[in-house]
Design a protein around this motif. Sequence first.
Motif, short mmCIF file in Angstrom:
data_model
loop_
_atom_site.label_atom_id
_atom_site.label_comp_id
_atom_site.label_asym_id
_atom_site.label_seq_id
_atom_site.Cartn_x
_atom_site.Cartn_y
_atom_site.Cartn_z
N THR A 118 0.50 -0.94 -0.16
CA THR A 118 -0.09 -0.12 0.15
C THR A 118 0.73 1.44 0.12
O THR A 118 2.18 1.46 0.51
CB THR A 118 -1.25 0.42 1.43
N ASP A 119 0.20 2.18 0.39
CA ASP A 119 1.00 3.29 0.20
C ASP A 119 1.87 3.73 1.12
O ASP A 119 3.12 4.41 1.49
CB ASP A 119 0.28 5.22 -0.28
N GLU B 279 12.14 -6.63 -8.07
CA GLU B 279 12.00 -5.72 -9.14
C GLU B 279 10.94 -5.18 -8.37
O GLU B 279 10.57 -3.19 -8.75
CB GLU B 279 11.33 -6.80 -10.52
N LEU B 280 9.79 -5.60 -7.54
CA LEU B 280 8.73 -4.76 -6.94
C LEU B 280 9.00 -3.63 -6.46
O LEU B 280 8.72 -3.00 -6.45
CB LEU B 280 7.79 -5.91 -6.28
N CYS B 281 10.56 -4.24 -4.93
CA CYS B 281 11.09 -2.99 -4.85
C CYS B 281 11.12 -1.97 -5.56
O CYS B 281 11.69 -0.87 -5.15
CB CYS B 281 11.56 -3.63 -3.41
N ARG B 282 11.73 -1.76 -6.43
CA ARG B 282 12.45 -1.65 -7.32
C ARG B 282 11.29 -0.51 -7.71
O ARG B 282 11.73 0.57 -7.63
CB ARG B 282 13.07 -1.71 -8.47
N GLN B 283 10.59 -1.37 -8.79
CA GLN B 283 9.30 -0.40 -8.80
C GLN B 283 8.56 0.76 -8.00
O GLN B 283 8.96 1.66 -8.02
CB GLN B 283 8.09 -0.75 -9.22
N ARG B 284 8.49 -0.40 -7.25
CA ARG B 284 7.91 1.00 -5.95
C ARG B 284 8.68 1.61 -4.93
O ARG B 284 8.00 2.08 -3.58
CB ARG B 284 6.54 -0.31 -5.08
N ASP B 285 10.00 1.89 -5.03
CA ASP B 285 10.02 2.48 -4.58
C ASP B 285 11.07 1.13 -2.44
O ASP B 285 10.59 2.73 -1.28
CB ASP B 285 10.35 3.63 -4.46
N LEU B 286 10.94 0.30 -2.20
CA LEU B 286 10.49 0.02 -1.06
C LEU B 286 12.00 -0.66 -1.15
O LEU B 286 12.45 -1.08 -2.05
CB LEU B 286 9.45 -1.29 -1.64
N LEU B 287 12.30 -0.96 0.52
CA LEU B 287 13.65 -1.44 0.43
C LEU B 287 13.80 -2.78 0.75
O LEU B 287 12.74 -3.03 1.38
CB LEU B 287 14.17 -0.83 2.25
N LEU B 288 14.81 -3.46 0.39
CA LEU B 288 14.21 -4.82 0.24
C LEU B 288 15.73 -5.34 1.53
O LEU B 288 16.19 -4.94 1.51
CB LEU B 288 15.09 -5.98 -0.84
#
Length: 397
Positions: free
Chosen positions: A181-182, A211-220
Amino acid sequence: MPTDDLREDASRYLMHTYAPLPISIVRGKGSRVYDLEGREYLDFVGGVAVTVLGHCHPDVVTAIQKQAQRLLHASNLFYTEPQVTLARMLVEHSFADKVFFCNSGAEANEAAIKLVRRYARQKHGDARFEIITMQRSFHGRTMATLSATGQEKIQAGYAPLVPGFTHVPFNDLGALERAITDRTAAIMLEPIQGEGGVHVADTKYLQAVRELCRQRDLLLVFDEVQTGMGRTGTLFAYEQLGVTPDIMTLAKGLGGGVPIGACLATDAAAQAFTPTSHASTFGGNPLACSAAMAVLQVLLDGRVMAHAKQMADYLSKGLHDLQERLPIVQAVRGLGLLQGLELGIDGKQIVTDCLQRGILINCTADRVLRFMPALTIAQAEIDRLLDVLTNILMKRS
Ligand code: PLP
Protein backbone atom coordinates in the motif's frame (compact mmCIF):
# COMPACT_ATOMS: atom_id res chain seq x y z
CA MET A 1 28.15 -30.09 39.83
CA PRO A 2 26.31 -33.32 38.86
CA THR A 3 23.80 -32.89 36.03
CA ASP A 4 20.78 -33.64 38.24
CA ASP A 5 21.80 -30.94 40.75
CA LEU A 6 22.41 -28.53 37.89
CA ARG A 7 18.92 -29.22 36.56
CA GLU A 8 17.43 -28.55 39.97
CA ASP A 9 19.35 -25.27 40.36
CA ALA A 10 18.46 -24.24 36.81
CA SER A 11 14.81 -24.78 37.58
CA ARG A 12 15.14 -22.80 40.82
CA TYR A 13 17.24 -19.87 39.57
CA LEU A 14 16.58 -19.46 35.84
CA MET A 15 13.39 -18.08 34.37
CA HIS A 16 11.63 -20.92 32.62
CA THR A 17 12.00 -19.68 29.05
CA TYR A 18 13.70 -22.89 27.90
CA ALA A 19 13.13 -26.62 28.31
CA PRO A 20 16.70 -27.96 27.87
CA LEU A 21 17.52 -31.56 27.05
CA PRO A 22 18.85 -33.41 30.12
CA ILE A 23 22.59 -33.13 29.50
CA SER A 24 25.13 -30.58 30.65
CA ILE A 25 27.70 -29.72 27.98
CA VAL A 26 31.10 -28.82 29.37
CA ARG A 27 33.52 -28.98 26.44
CA GLY A 28 33.60 -28.98 22.65
CA LYS A 29 36.10 -29.62 19.87
CA GLY A 30 35.23 -29.52 16.17
CA SER A 31 31.90 -31.29 15.73
CA ARG A 32 32.05 -33.11 19.06
CA VAL A 33 30.82 -31.95 22.45
CA TYR A 34 31.22 -33.69 25.79
CA ASP A 35 28.87 -33.77 28.74
CA LEU A 36 29.64 -33.64 32.43
CA GLU A 37 29.86 -37.43 32.64
CA GLY A 38 32.38 -37.49 29.75
CA ARG A 39 29.95 -38.79 27.13
CA GLU A 40 30.69 -37.66 23.57
CA TYR A 41 28.04 -36.29 21.21
CA LEU A 42 28.19 -35.52 17.50
CA ASP A 43 26.83 -32.02 17.11
CA PHE A 44 24.40 -31.34 14.26
CA VAL A 45 22.87 -28.37 16.08
CA GLY A 46 26.03 -26.26 16.18
CA GLY A 47 24.64 -23.90 18.79
CA VAL A 48 21.69 -23.40 16.38
CA ALA A 49 23.79 -22.47 13.34
CA VAL A 50 26.35 -20.56 15.40
CA THR A 51 29.55 -22.61 15.56
CA VAL A 52 30.21 -22.52 11.79
CA LEU A 53 33.86 -23.55 12.23
CA GLY A 54 33.09 -26.14 14.89
CA HIS A 55 33.73 -25.81 18.59
CA CYS A 56 36.85 -23.95 19.72
CA HIS A 57 38.40 -23.48 16.27
CA PRO A 58 42.08 -22.68 16.99
CA ASP A 59 42.06 -19.44 14.94
CA VAL A 60 39.02 -18.13 16.80
CA VAL A 61 40.41 -19.16 20.19
CA THR A 62 43.76 -17.50 19.45
CA ALA A 63 42.09 -14.30 18.23
CA ILE A 64 40.01 -14.11 21.41
CA GLN A 65 43.02 -14.82 23.64
CA LYS A 66 45.15 -12.16 21.97
CA GLN A 67 42.41 -9.55 22.06
CA ALA A 68 41.54 -10.35 25.69
CA GLN A 69 45.11 -9.52 26.68
CA ARG A 70 44.99 -6.20 24.83
CA LEU A 71 41.53 -4.66 25.27
CA LEU A 72 38.15 -6.10 26.16
CA HIS A 73 36.00 -3.05 25.79
CA ALA A 74 36.29 0.67 25.10
CA SER A 75 32.84 1.99 24.02
CA ASN A 76 31.72 3.48 20.75
CA LEU A 77 32.71 6.88 22.10
CA PHE A 78 36.12 5.95 20.64
CA TYR A 79 37.50 4.18 17.59
CA THR A 80 38.64 0.59 17.98
CA GLU A 81 40.49 -1.13 15.17
CA PRO A 82 38.86 -4.59 15.24
CA GLN A 83 35.42 -3.01 14.70
CA VAL A 84 36.53 -0.93 11.72
CA THR A 85 38.53 -3.77 10.18
CA LEU A 86 35.63 -6.21 10.51
CA ALA A 87 33.29 -3.66 8.91
CA ARG A 88 35.72 -3.23 6.02
CA MET A 89 35.97 -7.00 5.54
CA LEU A 90 32.18 -7.39 5.50
CA VAL A 91 31.78 -4.50 3.06
CA GLU A 92 34.51 -5.82 0.76
CA HIS A 93 32.81 -9.21 0.58
CA SER A 94 29.16 -8.21 0.28
CA PHE A 95 26.87 -5.76 -1.55
CA ALA A 96 26.92 -3.45 1.47
CA ASP A 97 28.66 -0.11 1.97
CA LYS A 98 28.18 0.33 5.72
CA VAL A 99 27.80 -1.80 8.85
CA PHE A 100 26.21 -1.29 12.27
CA PHE A 101 27.29 -3.76 14.95
CA CYS A 102 25.19 -5.12 17.81
CA ASN A 103 25.06 -8.33 19.84
CA SER A 104 22.42 -10.69 18.46
CA GLY A 105 20.13 -11.49 15.58
CA ALA A 106 17.15 -9.77 17.14
CA GLU A 107 19.18 -6.61 17.65
CA ALA A 108 20.45 -6.75 14.07
CA ASN A 109 16.85 -6.95 12.85
CA GLU A 110 15.79 -4.23 15.29
CA ALA A 111 18.47 -2.03 13.70
CA ALA A 112 17.20 -2.94 10.21
CA ILE A 113 13.60 -2.07 11.18
CA LYS A 114 14.69 1.25 12.66
CA LEU A 115 16.80 2.02 9.59
CA VAL A 116 13.83 1.29 7.30
CA ARG A 117 11.60 3.62 9.30
CA ARG A 118 14.11 6.48 9.30
CA TYR A 119 14.89 6.06 5.62
CA ALA A 120 11.22 5.92 4.59
CA ARG A 121 10.27 8.87 6.77
CA GLN A 122 13.13 10.93 5.37
CA LYS A 123 12.35 10.04 1.77
CA HIS A 124 8.56 9.73 1.71
CA GLY A 125 7.21 11.40 4.85
CA ASP A 126 5.49 10.13 8.00
CA ALA A 127 2.88 7.96 6.28
CA ARG A 128 5.33 5.30 5.06
CA PHE A 129 6.47 2.99 7.82
CA GLU A 130 4.99 -0.45 7.23
CA ILE A 131 7.14 -3.51 6.65
CA ILE A 132 5.74 -6.58 4.93
CA THR A 133 7.16 -9.80 6.36
CA MET A 134 6.34 -13.45 5.81
CA GLN A 135 4.07 -15.93 7.52
CA ARG A 136 6.13 -18.62 9.31
CA SER A 137 9.09 -16.19 9.50
CA PHE A 138 11.31 -15.69 12.52
CA HIS A 139 13.12 -12.44 13.22
CA GLY A 140 13.75 -12.44 16.97
CA ARG A 141 12.23 -11.91 20.40
CA THR A 142 12.37 -8.16 21.03
CA MET A 143 9.00 -6.42 20.77
CA ALA A 144 9.62 -5.10 17.25
CA THR A 145 11.17 -8.32 15.93
CA LEU A 146 8.50 -10.57 17.41
CA SER A 147 5.93 -8.26 15.84
CA ALA A 148 7.79 -8.72 12.54
CA THR A 149 7.79 -12.49 13.06
CA GLY A 150 4.94 -14.27 11.29
CA GLN A 151 4.17 -16.84 13.99
CA GLU A 152 1.39 -16.44 16.54
CA LYS A 153 3.07 -18.73 19.07
CA ILE A 154 6.03 -16.31 19.27
CA GLN A 155 3.67 -13.36 19.80
CA ALA A 156 1.33 -15.05 22.31
CA GLY A 157 0.87 -13.01 25.47
CA TYR A 158 2.70 -9.90 24.25
CA ALA A 159 -0.12 -7.76 22.88
CA PRO A 160 -0.22 -4.95 22.07
CA LEU A 161 2.36 -5.68 19.39
CA VAL A 162 4.45 -3.03 17.69
CA PRO A 163 2.31 -1.69 14.83
CA GLY A 164 3.52 -1.48 11.24
CA PHE A 165 3.96 -5.11 10.19
CA THR A 166 1.87 -7.07 7.68
CA HIS A 167 2.41 -10.79 7.12
CA VAL A 168 1.92 -12.57 3.81
CA PRO A 169 2.46 -16.19 2.71
CA PHE A 170 6.07 -17.00 1.76
CA ASN A 171 6.88 -17.56 -1.93
CA ASP A 172 3.51 -16.07 -2.98
CA LEU A 173 4.11 -13.09 -5.25
CA GLY A 174 0.42 -12.29 -5.78
CA ALA A 175 -0.22 -12.04 -2.04
CA LEU A 176 2.80 -9.79 -1.65
CA GLU A 177 1.72 -7.48 -4.46
CA ARG A 178 -1.77 -7.20 -2.99
CA ALA A 179 -0.36 -6.33 0.44
CA ILE A 180 1.66 -3.32 -0.79
CA THR A 181 0.00 0.00 0.00
CA ASP A 182 1.04 3.65 0.16
CA ARG A 183 2.20 2.94 3.71
CA THR A 184 4.64 0.19 2.72
CA ALA A 185 8.29 1.03 3.32
CA ALA A 186 10.04 -2.34 2.98
CA ILE A 187 9.82 -6.07 2.45
CA MET A 188 11.73 -8.23 4.90
CA LEU A 189 12.36 -11.95 4.58
CA GLU A 190 14.69 -14.84 5.30
CA PRO A 191 16.16 -16.44 2.13
CA ILE A 192 15.54 -19.72 3.96
CA GLN A 193 13.00 -19.78 6.77
CA GLY A 194 15.02 -21.69 9.36
CA GLU A 195 12.87 -21.63 12.48
CA GLY A 196 9.74 -21.87 10.34
CA GLY A 197 10.66 -25.37 9.11
CA VAL A 198 13.50 -24.92 6.58
CA HIS A 199 11.61 -23.45 3.63
CA VAL A 200 13.79 -22.14 0.80
CA ALA A 201 12.76 -19.01 -1.10
CA ASP A 202 12.15 -19.63 -4.76
CA THR A 203 14.75 -17.82 -6.91
CA LYS A 204 12.17 -16.49 -9.40
CA TYR A 205 10.03 -15.25 -6.52
CA LEU A 206 12.99 -13.40 -4.98
CA GLN A 207 13.87 -11.84 -8.31
CA ALA A 208 10.29 -10.66 -8.72
CA VAL A 209 10.33 -9.28 -5.16
CA ARG A 210 13.50 -7.35 -5.97
CA GLU A 211 11.84 -5.90 -9.07
CA LEU A 212 8.71 -4.98 -7.08
CA CYS A 213 10.88 -3.16 -4.55
CA ARG A 214 12.59 -1.26 -7.35
CA GLN A 215 9.30 -0.27 -8.99
CA ARG A 216 7.59 0.76 -5.75
CA ASP A 217 10.67 2.32 -4.15
CA LEU A 218 10.70 -0.12 -1.22
CA LEU A 219 13.72 -1.35 0.69
CA LEU A 220 14.47 -5.06 0.52
CA VAL A 221 15.73 -6.51 3.80
CA PHE A 222 17.23 -10.00 3.98
CA ASP A 223 17.47 -11.58 7.41
CA GLU A 224 20.57 -13.73 6.97
CA VAL A 225 21.04 -14.29 10.68
CA GLN A 226 20.76 -18.04 10.13
CA THR A 227 21.72 -18.33 6.44
CA GLY A 228 24.79 -16.07 6.49
CA MET A 229 28.45 -16.93 7.09
CA GLY A 230 28.80 -19.82 4.68
CA ARG A 231 25.87 -21.81 5.99
CA THR A 232 24.19 -22.25 2.60
CA GLY A 233 27.27 -22.75 0.41
CA THR A 234 28.15 -19.12 -0.32
CA LEU A 235 29.26 -16.55 2.22
CA PHE A 236 25.73 -15.10 2.15
CA ALA A 237 22.68 -16.87 0.72
CA TYR A 238 21.68 -13.91 -1.46
CA GLU A 239 24.80 -14.47 -3.59
CA GLN A 240 23.45 -17.72 -5.04
CA LEU A 241 19.87 -16.52 -5.33
CA GLY A 242 20.69 -13.83 -7.87
CA VAL A 243 19.13 -11.07 -5.77
CA THR A 244 20.84 -8.31 -3.83
CA PRO A 245 19.03 -6.74 -0.87
CA ASP A 246 19.40 -3.15 0.36
CA ILE A 247 19.81 -4.25 3.97
CA MET A 248 21.06 -7.56 5.38
CA THR A 249 21.28 -8.75 8.96
CA LEU A 250 23.81 -11.19 10.38
CA ALA A 251 24.49 -12.77 13.78
CA LYS A 252 24.79 -16.46 14.80
CA GLY A 253 27.77 -17.72 12.75
CA LEU A 254 29.40 -14.30 12.51
CA GLY A 255 31.26 -14.67 15.81
CA GLY A 256 31.64 -18.45 15.63
CA GLY A 257 30.24 -18.71 19.16
CA VAL A 258 30.90 -15.21 20.49
CA PRO A 259 27.78 -12.99 20.57
CA ILE A 260 27.77 -10.44 17.77
CA GLY A 261 25.19 -9.14 15.32
CA ALA A 262 25.44 -6.82 12.33
CA CYS A 263 23.13 -4.80 10.15
CA LEU A 264 24.65 -4.16 6.71
CA ALA A 265 23.26 -1.67 4.21
CA THR A 266 23.89 0.25 1.02
CA ASP A 267 25.05 3.84 1.43
CA ALA A 268 21.66 5.04 0.20
CA ALA A 269 19.88 3.32 3.09
CA ALA A 270 22.60 3.65 5.73
CA GLN A 271 22.74 7.45 5.56
CA ALA A 272 19.38 7.51 7.38
CA PHE A 273 21.26 6.70 10.61
CA THR A 274 23.08 9.71 12.03
CA PRO A 275 24.93 10.20 15.33
CA THR A 276 22.56 9.45 18.27
CA SER A 277 19.87 7.87 16.05
CA HIS A 278 20.94 4.34 17.04
CA ALA A 279 23.53 2.85 19.38
CA SER A 280 24.62 -0.16 21.41
CA THR A 281 27.00 -0.20 24.38
CA PHE A 282 28.53 -3.55 23.47
CA GLY A 283 27.95 -3.39 19.70
CA GLY A 284 31.23 -3.75 17.83
CA ASN A 285 33.07 -4.71 20.98
CA PRO A 286 36.76 -5.52 20.21
CA LEU A 287 36.57 -9.05 21.62
CA ALA A 288 33.54 -10.02 19.54
CA CYS A 289 34.91 -8.31 16.43
CA SER A 290 38.25 -10.11 16.75
CA ALA A 291 36.44 -13.44 16.92
CA ALA A 292 34.34 -12.52 13.87
CA MET A 293 37.42 -11.44 11.93
CA ALA A 294 38.98 -14.85 12.57
CA VAL A 295 35.80 -16.62 11.41
CA LEU A 296 35.59 -14.50 8.28
CA GLN A 297 39.27 -15.04 7.47
CA VAL A 298 38.85 -18.81 7.59
CA LEU A 299 35.74 -18.66 5.39
CA LEU A 300 37.41 -16.33 2.88
CA ASP A 301 40.35 -18.68 2.55
CA GLY A 302 37.90 -20.91 0.67
CA ARG A 303 39.00 -24.37 1.78
CA VAL A 304 36.39 -24.77 4.51
CA MET A 305 33.71 -23.42 2.18
CA ALA A 306 34.69 -25.91 -0.55
CA HIS A 307 34.62 -28.77 1.95
CA ALA A 308 31.23 -27.61 3.27
CA LYS A 309 29.78 -27.70 -0.24
CA GLN A 310 30.85 -31.32 -0.67
CA MET A 311 29.49 -32.24 2.74
CA ALA A 312 26.21 -30.43 1.98
CA ASP A 313 25.76 -32.49 -1.19
CA TYR A 314 26.59 -35.65 0.73
CA LEU A 315 24.18 -34.87 3.56
CA SER A 316 21.41 -33.84 1.19
CA LYS A 317 21.81 -37.03 -0.86
CA GLY A 318 21.78 -39.13 2.32
CA LEU A 319 18.60 -37.45 3.52
CA HIS A 320 16.92 -37.88 0.12
CA ASP A 321 17.86 -41.58 0.21
CA LEU A 322 16.17 -41.81 3.60
CA GLN A 323 13.06 -40.20 2.13
CA GLU A 324 12.97 -42.77 -0.66
CA ARG A 325 13.26 -45.66 1.75
CA LEU A 326 11.05 -44.48 4.62
CA PRO A 327 7.48 -43.26 4.13
CA ILE A 328 7.66 -41.47 7.49
CA VAL A 329 9.97 -38.93 5.80
CA GLN A 330 7.69 -36.55 3.91
CA ALA A 331 10.13 -34.00 2.53
CA VAL A 332 13.77 -32.95 2.47
CA ARG A 333 14.52 -29.24 2.07
CA GLY A 334 17.45 -26.92 2.46
CA LEU A 335 20.52 -25.34 1.00
CA GLY A 336 24.13 -26.04 1.93
CA LEU A 337 24.50 -27.18 5.51
CA LEU A 338 21.06 -26.00 6.56
CA GLN A 339 18.91 -29.03 5.87
CA GLY A 340 15.48 -30.06 7.08
CA LEU A 341 13.75 -33.44 7.09
CA GLU A 342 9.99 -33.19 7.47
CA LEU A 343 8.40 -36.14 9.22
CA GLY A 344 4.85 -37.42 9.32
CA ILE A 345 5.09 -37.45 13.12
CA ASP A 346 6.18 -35.10 15.90
CA GLY A 347 9.97 -34.83 15.84
CA LYS A 348 10.57 -34.28 19.57
CA GLN A 349 10.93 -37.97 20.39
CA ILE A 350 13.38 -38.44 17.49
CA VAL A 351 15.58 -35.68 18.97
CA THR A 352 15.60 -37.56 22.30
CA ASP A 353 16.28 -40.89 20.59
CA CYS A 354 19.25 -39.33 18.76
CA LEU A 355 20.54 -37.79 21.99
CA GLN A 356 20.53 -41.22 23.61
CA ARG A 357 22.63 -42.50 20.72
CA GLY A 358 25.12 -39.66 21.03
CA ILE A 359 23.88 -37.30 18.33
CA LEU A 360 22.56 -33.78 18.81
CA ILE A 361 19.88 -32.69 16.34
CA ASN A 362 17.13 -30.11 16.52
CA CYS A 363 13.44 -30.14 15.66
CA THR A 364 11.63 -27.03 14.48
CA ALA A 365 8.05 -26.35 13.40
CA ASP A 366 7.03 -29.55 15.32
CA ARG A 367 7.82 -32.07 12.59
CA VAL A 368 10.98 -30.83 10.87
CA LEU A 369 14.33 -32.27 11.95
CA ARG A 370 16.91 -29.57 11.30
CA PHE A 371 20.62 -30.14 10.68
CA MET A 372 23.07 -27.22 11.02
CA PRO A 373 26.48 -28.83 11.56
CA ALA A 374 29.82 -27.05 11.49
CA LEU A 375 31.07 -26.40 7.97
CA THR A 376 34.04 -28.57 8.95
CA ILE A 377 31.88 -31.66 9.55
CA ALA A 378 33.49 -34.87 8.25
CA GLN A 379 31.90 -37.36 5.88
CA ALA A 380 32.23 -40.15 8.45
CA GLU A 381 30.33 -37.97 10.92
CA ILE A 382 27.49 -37.52 8.44
CA ASP A 383 27.51 -41.30 7.86
CA ARG A 384 27.04 -41.82 11.57
CA LEU A 385 24.10 -39.41 11.67
CA LEU A 386 22.47 -41.13 8.70
CA ASP A 387 22.97 -44.59 10.25
CA VAL A 388 21.48 -43.56 13.56
CA LEU A 389 18.58 -41.72 11.91
CA THR A 390 17.82 -44.71 9.67
CA ASN A 391 17.68 -47.03 12.67
CA ILE A 392 15.50 -44.71 14.71
CA LEU A 393 13.10 -43.81 11.90
CA MET A 394 12.76 -47.43 10.73
CA LYS A 395 11.50 -48.38 14.17
CA ARG A 396 8.92 -45.58 14.01
CA SER A 397 7.79 -46.23 10.44
N1 PLP B 1 16.57 -14.09 12.59
C1 PLP B 1 16.66 -15.39 12.25
C2 PLP B 1 16.48 -15.79 10.83
C3 PLP B 1 16.92 -16.35 13.22
O1 PLP B 1 17.01 -17.63 12.89
C4 PLP B 1 17.10 -15.93 14.57
C5 PLP B 1 17.35 -16.91 15.62
O2 PLP B 1 17.09 -18.07 15.51
C6 PLP B 1 16.99 -14.57 14.86
C7 PLP B 1 16.74 -13.68 13.85
C8 PLP B 1 17.17 -14.08 16.27
O3 PLP B 1 18.50 -14.15 16.62
P1 PLP B 1 18.94 -14.04 18.17
O4 PLP B 1 18.40 -15.24 18.86
O5 PLP B 1 20.44 -13.99 18.11
O6 PLP B 1 18.34 -12.77 18.69
